[in-house]
Design a protein around this motif. Structure first.
Motif, mmCIF file in Angstrom:
data_model
loop_
_atom_site.group_PDB
_atom_site.id
_atom_site.type_symbol
_atom_site.label_atom_id
_atom_site.label_comp_id
_atom_site.label_asym_id
_atom_site.label_seq_id
_atom_site.Cartn_x
_atom_site.Cartn_y
_atom_site.Cartn_z
ATOM 1 N N LYS A 131 32.210 23.711 40.130
ATOM 2 C CA LYS A 131 32.930 24.835 40.208
ATOM 3 C C LYS A 131 33.785 25.037 38.774
ATOM 4 N N GLN A 187 33.407 27.889 35.882
ATOM 5 C CA GLN A 187 34.517 28.423 35.545
ATOM 6 C C GLN A 187 34.647 28.522 34.036
ATOM 7 N N GLU A 188 34.466 27.416 33.430
ATOM 8 C CA GLU A 188 34.412 27.109 31.947
ATOM 9 C C GLU A 188 33.354 28.118 31.352
ATOM 10 N N LYS A 213 31.830 30.844 32.554
ATOM 11 C CA LYS A 213 32.379 32.087 32.676
ATOM 12 C C LYS A 213 33.523 32.552 31.563
#
Length: 136
Positions: A118, A122-123, A125
């Motif tokens: 996850k 996130q990184e 994105k």
């Protein structure tokens, strides 16, 4: 027989043994046999004896303790120490039950893996968003 029992492992945690011993002390002080208490709890005749054996995994649950408190007319809190026990009883429980420890460790590994993925997503994105801002 004694030598054989010394080689066996105790199947209960410190807090479980404390509670079981409080029930035993109360039972004995009121001259109530193991069989009678077992039957009062609607359990097999030998359940209280099994519970009082530290080498047997049988133990009282909260419902049993409530019924024992009702039977002897004592407060529910009678069966617990005034403050917590110092020993980490969850860790002790996992030591006694290696299969549960293995399941717990597997669950934690899966949880950590999901959290890592996850975070990586996130990184990714954030980098992708930053990249599109630079292009504009």
């Amino acid at each position: 027989m004694t030598a054989k029992k010394e080689q066996r492992e105790i199947k209960k945690t410190e807090i479980e043994l404390y509670t079981i011993n409080k029930v035993r002390e109360l039972r004995e002080s009121r001259n109530v046999g193991q069989k009678r208490l077992s039957l009062e709890l609607k359990l097999s005749e030998s359940y209280v004896g099994q519970t009082e054996d530290p080498y047997n995994k049988a133990k009282y649950n909260l419902n049993h303790l409530n019924e024992i408190a009702r039977f002897f007319n004592v407060p529910y809190s009678y069966f617990f120490p005034e403050t917590h026990v110092e020993k980490d009883c969850v860790e002790e429980y996992l030591d006694i039950h290696p299969k549960l420890r293995a399941n717990y460790e597997k669950m934690m590994k899966n949880y950590e893996e999901k959290a890592r993925k996850k975070l990586e997503e996130q990184e990714r994105k954030i980098k992708a968003k930053a990249k599109t801002k630079k292009k504009k």
